[in-house]
Design a protein around this motif. Structure first.
Motif, mmCIF file in Angstrom:
data_model
loop_
_atom_site.group_PDB
_atom_site.id
_atom_site.type_symbol
_atom_site.label_atom_id
_atom_site.label_comp_id
_atom_site.label_asym_id
_atom_site.label_seq_id
_atom_site.Cartn_x
_atom_site.Cartn_y
_atom_site.Cartn_z
ATOM 1 N N ALA A 127 38.517 43.564 42.402
ATOM 2 C CA ALA A 127 38.037 42.226 42.211
ATOM 3 C C ALA A 127 37.561 41.780 40.775
ATOM 4 C CB ALA A 127 36.739 41.859 43.110
ATOM 5 N N HIS A 128 37.053 42.818 39.946
ATOM 6 C CA HIS A 128 36.528 42.566 38.615
ATOM 7 C C HIS A 128 37.765 42.228 37.731
ATOM 8 C CE1 HIS A 128 34.170 42.820 35.214
ATOM 9 N NE2 HIS A 128 34.899 43.823 34.519
ATOM 10 N N VAL A 129 38.703 42.978 37.882
ATOM 11 C CA VAL A 129 40.066 42.886 37.391
ATOM 12 C C VAL A 129 40.889 41.776 37.623
ATOM 13 C CG1 VAL A 129 42.588 44.007 36.642
ATOM 14 C CG2 VAL A 129 40.200 45.571 36.924
ATOM 15 N N GLY A 130 40.696 41.421 38.970
ATOM 16 C CA GLY A 130 41.475 40.057 39.632
ATOM 17 C C GLY A 130 40.848 38.933 38.845
ATOM 18 N N CYS A 131 39.510 38.922 38.553
ATOM 19 C CA CYS A 131 38.790 37.626 38.165
ATOM 20 C C CYS A 131 39.074 37.827 36.372
ATOM 21 C CB CYS A 131 37.291 37.998 38.128
ATOM 22 S SG CYS A 131 36.520 37.771 39.652
ATOM 23 N N PHE A 132 39.576 38.801 36.065
ATOM 24 C CA PHE A 132 40.062 38.767 34.429
ATOM 25 C C PHE A 132 41.313 38.048 34.424
ATOM 26 C CE2 PHE A 132 42.807 40.858 31.568
ATOM 27 C CZ PHE A 132 42.272 40.532 30.331
ATOM 28 N N PHE A 133 42.219 38.353 35.610
ATOM 29 C CA PHE A 133 43.668 38.006 35.336
ATOM 30 C C PHE A 133 43.811 36.294 35.976
ATOM 31 C CE2 PHE A 133 45.293 42.389 35.830
ATOM 32 C CZ PHE A 133 45.863 42.485 34.664
ATOM 33 N N PHE A 384 44.937 30.730 33.171
ATOM 34 C CA PHE A 384 46.139 31.664 33.426
ATOM 35 C C PHE A 384 45.571 33.090 32.615
ATOM 36 C CE2 PHE A 384 49.162 31.714 29.208
ATOM 37 C CZ PHE A 384 47.919 32.037 28.229
ATOM 38 N N GLY A 385 44.391 33.354 32.867
ATOM 39 C CA GLY A 385 43.598 34.815 32.790
ATOM 40 C C GLY A 385 43.904 35.342 31.188
#
Ligand SMILES: [Fe+2]
Length: 441
Positions: A127-133, A384-385
């Motif tokens: 989820a954390h990495v997804g929030c970044f992207f 766009f991350g």
């Protein structure tokens, strides 16, 4: 029922499989080694291990690379054909949403898994990495903070939660707490490349080269070996060298650490390589044939239109290599992608396409147009991350374009903003001086 190393029930009955899965989980949280090989080893022990298939898909979607879609699909199909507990099935659904291009929905799904199972560190991390992207900055911070309630200081994986919280705090501008939590995480496990990275971001945002350079350089023996994320921390060190005005060290860092294999096509590495060379290009520093070699590695992605953030970095490489026609082909693919209904279509429309047009205009010497186009979307570019440090390429390019266009008040404004954020950065002060001395067109 067996449990993973964090205490989450899993459907396998093979102790051998869970041992190998647990080894994979440690690699995942440290960005070390080859987590896919480790998950494959678990699946060799038990091909009916639903969560291992789900984790395999979850790790691969994070690469933001169209080339992995086949392997992701294979993992999802294998997992979905098996029985699994509620959490495992939720993982499969979350990874599937991402693979189908619905990244925001995927992030929400992973976040819900993490809220319901706060010891599921893999869900928290994905989820954390997804929030970044997807530019969900508050949740980048708040997801790990929520999960901390289920951990004590001595618990397995606690350092990783602190590191994630530190990065989220940094992206939300809370530098003091980010530095404190990141430093604590590194003291618990010096191999934690993400926590090292969070504190490196704090130094980058402050332009604090005096503390940032030693922070990365003197700890590299802990976080660098066998680490799939090391290239990015080296990239941060190269940025700090640039802030110091030391382009020579930045190029050495590029050749030896960021891009040791000039033919490597891993997309996340190509992004950092493009971003570093473009910074040098803006400053008029000669980079030899590096852009040409890098552009060759982007070649197979020209038609992708898979993720707008990547596309912009492909365009930087093609423009730097003098291959404007290929940069225009990337833009054409983005315009096609923008007509779809997935999240990348929105990212391309709102941010990616205007920015790529701006960079192309820069290459053609239409600097005032570059200024207009970047200034129009810079404030929403997180959609766009990427991180603030990565998107700083927009602030640098708009400032350089303003200087070249002779737009004195604009250049002075952007340069002043930079010095306000990075008062100790010699590069920022140098840019401000150039803006001050600029003769208006
Ligand atoms: Fe970073």
């Amino acid at each position: 029922m067996l449990q993973d190393r964090y205490g989450n029930p899993v459907s396998t009955r093979s102790q051998g499989a869970i041992d190998k899965y647990n080894a994979a989980l440690e690699l995942i949280r440290l960005y070390r080694g080859d987590p896919i090989a480790a998950l494959d080893a678990a699946l060799e022990e038990d091909p009916n291990f639903t969560m291992a298939w789900a984790a395999r898909a979850g790790v691969l979607v994070q690469q933001t690379d169209k080339a992995y879609l086949g392997e992701i699909d294979r993992s999802l199909k294998a997992g979905q054909a098996l029985p699994g507990n509620e959490r495992e099935r939720a993982h499969l659904a979350a990874a599937q949403a991402w693979a189908r291009g619905h990244m925001d929905d995927s992030v929400s799904k992973y976040a819900r898994i993490a809220q319901n199972n706060p010891t599921d560190l893999f869900a928290v991390q994905t989820a954390h990495v997804g929030c970044f992207f997807t530019g969900r900055q508050q949740e980048l911070r708040d997801g790990p903070l929520q999960a901390l309630r289920a951990f004590k200081r001595d618990d397995d994986g606690y350092h990783a939660l602190l590191g994630m919280a530190a990065f989220g705090l940094e992206e939300c501008g809370d530098y003091a707490r980010a530095e404190a939590l990141g430093t604590e995480a590194v003291s618990l496990d010096p191999r934690d490349a993400w926590a090292i990275h969070a504190v490196a971001h704090v130094h980058e945002m402050r332009g604090d080269v005096e503390r940032g350079v030693p922070w990365l350089r003197d700890s590299a023996q802990d976080w660098s070996p066998e680490n799939g994320f090391a290239f990015h921390n080296w990239w941060h060190l190269a940025l700090l060298h640039l802030d110091r005005g030391d382009a020579k060290s930045a190029i050495t860092m590029y050749d030896t650490k960021v891009r040791p294999n000039a033919d490597a096509t891993a997309i996340l590495e190509c992004i950092d390589a493009s971003a570093l060379l473009w910074r040098l290009h803006l400053e008029g520093v000669g980079t030899g044939n590096r852009f040409a070699k890098l552009a060759a590695c982007w070649e197979s992605r020209i038609e992708d239109g898979h993720y707008a953030f990547n596309d912009l970095h492909a365009i930087m490489a093609f423009l730097g290599a003098g291959r404007r026609k290929d940069a225009e082909r990337v833009l054409t693919a983005m315009r096609c992608a923008a007509m779809k209904t997935d999240d990348n279509a929105y990212m391309s429309r709102a941010v990616g396409i205007p920015l790529c047009e701006a960079f192309l205009a820069f290459d053609m010497g239409r600097f005032a147009e570059t200024v207009e186009k970047i200034a129009a979307v810079r404030g929403i570019a997180q959609r766009f991350g990427g991180s603030h440090a990565q998107r700083d390429i927009l602030s640098l390019t708009v400032l350089h374009a303003a200087l070249r266009a002779g737009l004195k008040p604009t250049a002075e404004a952007f340069a002043s903003e930079r010095v306000a954020h990075k008062p100790e950065s010699p590069w920022a002060r140098n840019l401000a001086e150039r803006a001050r001395k600029l003769v208006a067109a």
